[in-house]
Design an enzyme around this catalytic site. Structure first.
Site, PDB file in Angstrom:
ATOM      1  N   GLY A   1       1.399 -15.947   2.043  1.00 20.95           N
ATOM      2  CA  GLY A   1       1.684 -15.780   0.618  1.00 20.95           C
ATOM      3  C   GLY A   1       3.111 -16.138   0.244  1.00 20.95           C
TER       4      GLY A   1
ATOM      5  N   ASP B   1       2.005  -9.308  -4.520  1.00 18.71           N
ATOM      6  CA  ASP B   1       1.658  -7.900  -4.268  1.00 18.71           C
ATOM      7  C   ASP B   1       1.581  -7.649  -2.756  1.00 18.71           C
ATOM      8  OD1 ASP B   1       0.626  -5.331  -4.569  1.00 18.71           O
ATOM      9  OD2 ASP B   1      -1.424  -6.019  -4.923  1.00 18.71           O
TER      10      ASP B   1
HETATM   11  C1  LIG Z   1      -1.519  -4.734  -1.431  1.00 15.52           C
HETATM   12  S1  LIG Z   1      -2.745  -5.699  -0.678  1.00 15.52           S
HETATM   13  C2  LIG Z   1      -3.285  -6.755  -1.966  1.00 15.52           C
HETATM   14  C3  LIG Z   1      -4.063  -6.099  -3.066  1.00 15.52           C
HETATM   15  C4  LIG Z   1      -4.537  -7.035  -4.147  1.00 15.52           C
HETATM   16  N1  LIG Z   1      -3.449  -7.881  -4.659  1.00 15.52           N
HETATM   17  C5  LIG Z   1      -5.160  -6.266  -5.285  1.00 15.52           C
HETATM   18  O1  LIG Z   1      -4.461  -5.927  -6.246  1.00 15.52           O
HETATM   19  O2  LIG Z   1      -6.367  -6.025  -5.223  1.00 15.52           O
HETATM   20  C6  LIG Z   1      -1.788  -6.807   0.297  1.00 15.52           C
HETATM   21  C7  LIG Z   1      -2.614  -7.826   1.095  1.00 15.52           C
HETATM   22  O3  LIG Z   1      -1.728  -8.818   1.605  1.00 15.52           O
HETATM   23  C8  LIG Z   1      -2.200  -9.250   2.863  1.00 15.52           C
HETATM   24  N2  LIG Z   1      -1.048  -9.913   3.510  1.00 15.52           N
HETATM   25  C9  LIG Z   1      -0.097  -9.347   4.306  1.00 15.52           C
HETATM   26  N3  LIG Z   1       0.854 -10.271   4.603  1.00 15.52           N
HETATM   27  C10 LIG Z   1       0.485 -11.429   3.968  1.00 15.52           C
HETATM   28  C11 LIG Z   1       1.073 -12.712   3.877  1.00 15.52           C
HETATM   29  N4  LIG Z   1       2.234 -12.992   4.503  1.00 15.52           N
HETATM   30  N5  LIG Z   1       0.449 -13.647   3.130  1.00 15.52           N
HETATM   31  C12 LIG Z   1      -0.714 -13.373   2.496  1.00 15.52           C
HETATM   32  N6  LIG Z   1      -1.318 -12.172   2.565  1.00 15.52           N
HETATM   33  C13 LIG Z   1      -0.729 -11.206   3.282  1.00 15.52           C
HETATM   34  C14 LIG Z   1      -2.711  -7.987   3.514  1.00 15.52           C
HETATM   35  O4  LIG Z   1      -3.639  -8.296   4.534  1.00 15.52           O
HETATM   36  C15 LIG Z   1      -3.342  -7.261   2.315  1.00 15.52           C
HETATM   37  O5  LIG Z   1      -4.709  -7.564   2.222  1.00 15.52           O
END
Ligand SMILES: C[S@@+](CC[C@H](N)C(=O)[O-])C[C@H]1O[C@@H](n2cnc3c(N)ncnc32)[C@H](O)[C@@H]1O
Length: 291
Positions: free
Chosen positions: A154, A174
């Protein structure tokens, strides 16, 4: 990486974030021109509230559960409608809100809320690095030519995919806030993305747990000199507790001109509903004004 959003799906912080996201998308949908949503940390898209993880914390009951039990004025209900309709859409049709509050089965994450609100001409880009979560996301999004699920990190996506060719849209950032330095990464990532695409709407979520880290983050955003930066602080309770998330915040860069007023109304109405001890409070303020 241990973070599992399924424990927290539908809690007060999801409610606040998703209400704001839905208001931004409702605004973008007022013009015919296509827009793009980039969700850099997308999660699974859909959460089973009857599953082990959600049941273990029961956090959704004080979030979406409390909202479904509450009564709002027609003006507030209208502002909540884009988000609440997306919640109703993933649950059995025809159930009234009182029934849903008692036995809500599923809660949509940001990808499904965006999918429910975008139109035929709009596009949705979803990044998720955790393979199991990404598989769940692909399944919940289904076959949709408007949406793309990517394994891209991300933080890299934040740079690689802006500006989108539509030159309109919103980037939701997020992250899980599990690793040290994530506040700094968020501020830096925003500054870099803004250099590439200064006209985009950016929506950044952050937890209020470590107040000093939050202050340092806000100062870093102010120093970055990005104009039109709105800060929304939602405190669930007035007393801080070490290692407990007592509130959450959102930074919105280039907010739609309608947003601040809408949020004063809708988050003001949500504060007493979501707060456990009657001290819920919303504060909206410009970190940096319009230039
Ligand atoms: C807080 S949750 C997201 C919730 C979502 N945005 C919602 O509002 O429904 C964060 C997510 O980011 C993922 N994640 C962690 N590091 C990441 C990265 N470097 N790039 C993309 N996704 C990542 C995690 O696996 C997790 O599913």
């Amino acid at each position: 990486m241990n973070y599992r959003h399924a424990f927290h799906a539908g809690n007060f912080a999801d409610v606040v974030k998703h209400v704001v996201l839905a208001r931004i998308l409702a605004y973008l949908g007022r013009k015919d021109a296509a827009y793009r949503v980039i969700d850099t940390h997308a999660g699974a898209g859909l959460y089973d509230l009857t599953g082990d993880e959600a049941r273990r914390t029961g956090e959704w009951e004080g979030g979406i559960g409390a909202v479904l039990r509450a009564r709002f004025t027609p003006a507030v209900a209208d502002l909540l409608a884009p988000w609440l309709d997306a919640v109703r859409a993933v649950n059995p049709p025809g159930a009234d809100d009182a029934t849903l509050a008692a036995e809500l089965a599923r809660y949509p994450g940001s990808p499904l809320i965006a999918q429910a609100l975008i139109r035929a001409q709009d596009r949705l880009l979803l990044c998720e690095t955790e393979p199991g979560v990404r598989a769940a996301l692909e399944e919940s999004i289904g076959r949709d030519v408007r949406a793309k699920v990517l394994a891209t990190d991300g933080w890299q996506a934040l740079n690689a995919y802006v500006p989108p060719k539509e030159r309109r849209g919103v980037v939701l950032v997020d992250p899980p806030f599990e690793e040290p330095g994530e506040f700094h990464r968020l501020a830096q990532g925003l500054a870099e993305a803004h250099r590439r695409w200064s006209g985009g709407i950016y929506l950044l979520w952050y937890p209020i747990k470590d107040v000093r880290a939050v202050d340092a983050f806000r100062r870093e955003i102010e120093r970055a000199g990005i104009p039109k930066t709105l800060n929304i602080q939602f405190d669930l309770r007035s007393v801080r507790q070490a290692d407990t998330m007592t509130g959450c915040g959102l930074i919105v860069v280039n907010p739609p001109f309608t947003l601040a007023e809408e949020l004063r109304t809708v988050l003001g109405a949500l504060a007493p509903v979501l707060a456990t001890d009657g001290t819920g409070r919303v504060r909206l303020g410009w970190l940096t004004p319009e230039r």
